[in-house]
Design an enzyme around this catalytic site. Sequence first.
Site, mmCIF file in Angstrom:
data_model
loop_
_atom_site.group_PDB
_atom_site.id
_atom_site.type_symbol
_atom_site.label_atom_id
_atom_site.label_comp_id
_atom_site.label_asym_id
_atom_site.label_seq_id
_atom_site.Cartn_x
_atom_site.Cartn_y
_atom_site.Cartn_z
ATOM 1 N N GLY A 1 -10.550 -8.572 -2.553
ATOM 2 C CA GLY A 1 -9.622 -9.107 -1.561
ATOM 3 C C GLY A 1 -8.980 -10.434 -1.898
ATOM 4 O O GLY A 1 -7.783 -10.490 -2.196
ATOM 5 N N LYS B 1 -19.558 -16.389 0.465
ATOM 6 C CA LYS B 1 -20.986 -16.163 0.662
ATOM 7 C C LYS B 1 -21.669 -15.512 -0.514
ATOM 8 O O LYS B 1 -21.184 -14.517 -1.059
ATOM 9 C CB LYS B 1 -21.177 -15.252 1.873
ATOM 10 C CG LYS B 1 -20.861 -15.921 3.183
ATOM 11 C CD LYS B 1 -21.195 -14.946 4.257
ATOM 12 C CE LYS B 1 -20.988 -15.469 5.639
ATOM 13 N NZ LYS B 1 -21.067 -14.352 6.575
ATOM 14 N N ARG C 1 0.821 -1.221 0.000
ATOM 15 C CA ARG C 1 0.000 0.000 0.000
ATOM 16 C C ARG C 1 0.852 1.267 0.000
ATOM 17 O O ARG C 1 0.473 2.268 -0.617
ATOM 18 C CB ARG C 1 -0.937 -0.010 1.192
ATOM 19 C CG ARG C 1 -2.036 -1.037 1.012
ATOM 20 C CD ARG C 1 -3.071 -0.917 2.091
ATOM 21 N NE ARG C 1 -4.247 -1.668 1.719
ATOM 22 C CZ ARG C 1 -4.957 -2.417 2.554
ATOM 23 N NH1 ARG C 1 -4.619 -2.484 3.809
ATOM 24 N NH2 ARG C 1 -6.018 -3.059 2.127
ATOM 25 N N GLY D 1 -13.072 -3.512 -0.804
ATOM 26 C CA GLY D 1 -14.427 -3.031 -0.512
ATOM 27 C C GLY D 1 -14.849 -1.922 -1.454
ATOM 28 O O GLY D 1 -15.984 -1.895 -1.945
HETATM 29 P P1 AMP Z 1 -14.814 -13.975 0.167
HETATM 30 O O1 AMP Z 1 -14.101 -13.209 1.249
HETATM 31 O O2 AMP Z 1 -16.292 -14.004 0.319
HETATM 32 O O3 AMP Z 1 -14.351 -13.620 -1.202
HETATM 33 O O4 AMP Z 1 -14.423 -15.484 0.420
HETATM 34 C C1 AMP Z 1 -13.117 -15.952 0.338
HETATM 35 C C2 AMP Z 1 -12.994 -17.179 1.168
HETATM 36 O O5 AMP Z 1 -13.937 -18.137 0.715
HETATM 37 C C3 AMP Z 1 -11.645 -17.832 1.039
HETATM 38 O O6 AMP Z 1 -11.008 -17.791 2.289
HETATM 39 C C4 AMP Z 1 -11.962 -19.258 0.636
HETATM 40 O O7 AMP Z 1 -11.216 -20.219 1.354
HETATM 41 C C5 AMP Z 1 -13.427 -19.421 0.961
HETATM 42 N N1 AMP Z 1 -14.090 -20.397 0.102
HETATM 43 C C6 AMP Z 1 -14.020 -20.500 -1.220
HETATM 44 N N2 AMP Z 1 -14.722 -21.556 -1.655
HETATM 45 C C7 AMP Z 1 -15.250 -22.143 -0.587
HETATM 46 C C8 AMP Z 1 -16.060 -23.302 -0.391
HETATM 47 N N3 AMP Z 1 -16.465 -24.042 -1.420
HETATM 48 N N4 AMP Z 1 -16.417 -23.612 0.882
HETATM 49 C C9 AMP Z 1 -15.998 -22.870 1.914
HETATM 50 N N5 AMP Z 1 -15.228 -21.762 1.799
HETATM 51 C C10 AMP Z 1 -14.855 -21.411 0.564
#
Ligand code: AMP
Length: 401
Positions: free
Chosen positions: A359, A203, A34, A382
């Site tokens: 991220g 999610k 950064r 974000g």
């Molecule tokens: P996000 O911050 O929502 O972009 O999510 C990223 C995180 O989602 C990472 O740490 C991944 O390990 C997790 N992730 C990706 N695919 C899966 C999955 N199929 N089940 C559980 N966690 C997951």
Amino acid sequence: MNITDINIKNQTVLIRVDFNVPLDAERKITDDTRMVKALPTIKYALEQNAAVIICSHLGRPKDLSSNSEDRIKYSLKHLVYHLSELAHTKVHFIEDTVGSKVKVAAELLSRGEILLLENTRFYIEEKEGNEEFAQQMASLADVYINDAFGTAHRAHASTAVIAQYFEKDKRGFGMLMNAELTNARKLSQDPTAPVTAIIGGAKVSDKIQLLKNLIPVMDNILVGGGMAYTFLKAQGGSIGNSLCENDYLEMAKDILKEAEKKNTKIYLPEDSVIADNFAADANTQIVDSKNISEGWMGLDIGAKATKVYLEVIQNSKTILWNGPMGVFEMEAFSNGTFTVAKAVAESTSKGAYSLIGGGDSVAAINKSGLAKQVSFVSTGGGAMLEFLEGKELPGVKAIEG
Ligand code: AMP
């Protein structure tokens, strides 16, 4: 307006940067990305013989009382030495952000040198967007430059409110902010077809607004990661113990319908790498994503899905990637994410435009060693997400408004 459009020669310039860098227990910087990203703006201002005042937040200090642990831990004084090394000039540090001492230090600051102010978040007024606090900061300088894209989605005193105290020709974007905005706009305004978004992560609830906003722009949306299983369940699939947000099943159906209406093809992973435990050494199998047994969970896209996604990416001219395809932190579930990273890099080398925005996909592209082979890697998770969701960023509006 950008910094290069403003006459900052011999002026005092206040630059809001995002120096929110990780520090270890000894307060050493563990990743200076950064700071490095803000350097072009800082160096340009120094070359223009400006007196450069820099402000930033660092971490999320909670105890703001004097001499608190948080005040020691999150002080910007830990950055002084490295900043002077990077900028090749003297950096003065003042243990405050506003007030008479700061005012004197700003007046005494020599051109071609830097005055680093203390963490803006040591004042509750920063997050409140307090006008008096913002005005006090504004009174330190002739020109205000915002180069903190990472906090552009916050209406804080130093990122947004402050801009109103400078005339339009005395406020502008720094070079990083300009690059981030130019790239984000490339995607939303008239991108070259076929346009593909690769959306993953844990999610679906975090990505609903993004998906809704992307449907009219995209030809293809490749869905991966944990969020895919809510869609697969909405389609009647058995997903075992995979991640699922039952409150979003209807929303997932609506998104699929909306995409069909707009002629956007949403791809869900045909098969998945499943595991009997959320662990690096779990037993694994590859199965149809809609036929996962109880006790098993999908942790990566499978070989067939990876092949399909690869072909779509190879045929795309504009690519957005936000979120990993699986639990890429564990080797057993990283193949989908790293294959996608490679495909994005290959497509870019053949002339496609690619933006990595968000991220964990940034972490994945860095880990794959391919970050230099894509068109742009956003620094603002974000902020980039909110921009792509179609929201107005307060930090941008304040400069342009
Ligand atoms: P996000 O911050 O929502 O972009 O999510 C990223 C995180 O989602 C990472 O740490 C991944 O390990 C997790 N992730 C990706 N695919 C899966 C999955 N199929 N089940 C559980 N966690 C997951």
